[in-house]
Write an enzyme that holds these catalytic residues in place. Structure first.
Site, mmCIF file in Angstrom:
data_model
loop_
_atom_site.group_PDB
_atom_site.id
_atom_site.type_symbol
_atom_site.label_atom_id
_atom_site.label_comp_id
_atom_site.label_asym_id
_atom_site.label_seq_id
_atom_site.Cartn_x
_atom_site.Cartn_y
_atom_site.Cartn_z
ATOM 1 N N HIS A 137 7.598 -5.252 7.548
ATOM 2 C CA HIS A 137 8.680 -5.899 8.150
ATOM 3 C C HIS A 137 9.648 -4.972 8.744
ATOM 4 O O HIS A 137 9.316 -3.787 8.867
ATOM 5 C CB HIS A 137 9.538 -6.676 7.077
ATOM 6 C CG HIS A 137 10.077 -5.907 6.092
ATOM 7 N ND1 HIS A 137 11.332 -4.997 6.277
ATOM 8 C CD2 HIS A 137 9.775 -5.807 4.829
ATOM 9 C CE1 HIS A 137 11.589 -4.192 5.143
ATOM 10 N NE2 HIS A 137 10.650 -4.533 4.169
ATOM 11 N N ASP A 258 0.002 -8.357 -13.606
ATOM 12 C CA ASP A 258 -0.287 -6.991 -14.118
ATOM 13 C C ASP A 258 0.689 -6.762 -15.101
ATOM 14 O O ASP A 258 2.002 -6.576 -14.815
ATOM 15 C CB ASP A 258 -0.438 -6.137 -13.268
ATOM 16 C CG ASP A 258 -1.050 -4.930 -13.798
ATOM 17 O OD1 ASP A 258 -0.528 -4.254 -14.672
ATOM 18 O OD2 ASP A 258 -2.180 -4.501 -13.270
ATOM 19 N N SER A 273 7.803 -2.465 -0.256
ATOM 20 C CA SER A 273 7.335 -2.991 1.341
ATOM 21 C C SER A 273 6.429 -2.135 1.903
ATOM 22 O O SER A 273 6.745 -0.951 2.110
ATOM 23 C CB SER A 273 8.723 -3.261 1.913
ATOM 24 O OG SER A 273 9.369 -4.003 1.467
#
Length: 312
Positions: A137, A258, A273
């Site tokens: 992003h 997990d 990210s």
């Protein structure tokens, strides 16, 4: 019958898998206005019609690239500055009247920024071009909430020193030490689907991962790779809940399954990210967003969307 050709992209089919934590520094095109202050009851910048989010690019025909350029102009000019600035891709000029504070120092009434420093995750390196992609992003300036228009930048070594766990409505984050003098590469593009540049460090190109097309992605089990401690790459299991081909960056909706990761982070945290998402041995995407009110869930972008950018 009229045949309409499909739009195709000649992106690479195999890449070097990322997952490493990286430090990020980007330098602004011009100096970004992020706030105002008053001098003797007045604000010079507001009087000159300057707004938060404007980028100052010139003062009296001198290019402005850093805050030091701005302060030098103030020292050289003691009453009025001719300011050239950009707003919404248009250029304007105004006169800024300087005011003296109680110490007889000239003030502009402006809070400004010329760089952003943070951390993120490397997604991939193209072994042929040495171009990399990261974040998944764009970098946004928090005060203005707008894309940070960059002049240049670099990625560098950073070591994860701890984790601030996510809580409801408050995403956590990686804590890291920065090593600005150990550069990994340049940053040349800050786009809606990630940051990009040339990777300059040595990397192992003998073991490559194949790219997975969006049409091959299935609901169910997948994994993502990231760093939670020091520089150790770890892989964690997720469950893909939904696939959206119509969004730009939120293509893969997933939940973390997990238990090891959940015990350590309580979900997706800032700094993840760009973490590469893998399914059936293929790189299919990168982590981009956390769901704020349920940090166990997050979004990822298709890897093909990122790869298109290095071909442009």
């Amino acid at each position: 019958i009229i045949s309409i050709p499909e739009l195709t992209y000649a992106y690479t089919k195999k890449v070097v898998l990322g997952g490493q934590n990286i430090g990020i520094q980007v330098n602004s095109k011009g100096v970004l206005v992020v706030g105002f202050y008053y001098v003797n009851g007045t604000n010079p910048a507001k009087e000159a019609n300057i707004q938060i989010g404007d980028r100052i690019i010139k003062i009296n025909d001198t290019d402005i690239n850093m805050i030091s350029d701005l302060t030098s102009s103030i020292k050289d000019n003691t009453e009025v500055l001719e300011i050239t600035y950009e707003r919404n891709n248009k250029t304007y000029t105004t006169n800024l009247n300087l005011y003296k504070d109680s110490n007889n120092v000239y003030k502009t009434g402006l809070y400004v920024k010329d760089k952003i420093i943070g951390i993120g995750t490397l997604t991939f390196i193209d072994p042929e071009t040495k171009m990399y992609g990261a974040l998944g992003h764009e970098i946004v300036e928090k005060t203005t909430g707008t894309k940070f228009e960059i002049k240049d930048g670099n990625i560098f070594k950073s070591i994860v020193t701890g984790i601030e766990r996510s809580t409801r409505n408050s995403p956590g984050g990686k804590k890291a030490n920065y090593m600005l003098d150990e550069s990994y590469g340049t940053i040349t593009k800050n786009e809606i689907n990630g940051i990009y540049g040339t990777y300059k460090k040595e990397f192992d190109s003998s073991s490559l991962i194949e790219i997975g097309e969006p049409s091959t992605i299935k609901l169910g089990k997948a994994y993502f790779t990231t760093v939670i401690e020091n520089e150790k790459l770890e892989t964690f299991e997720i469950n893909i809940l939904k696939i959206n081909k119509n969004d730009i960056t939120k293509n893969i909706f997933f939940e973390i399954t997990d238990k090891n990761l959940l015990n350590r982070t309580n979900g997706v945290v800032q700094g993840m990210s760009g973490s590469p998402i893998i399914q059936d041995g293929k790189l299919i995407g990168a982590v981009t967003h956390v769901v704020v009110d349920d940090s166990k869930k997050g979004y990822g972008i298709f890897i093909t969307s990122m790869l298109k950018e290095i071909e442009n």
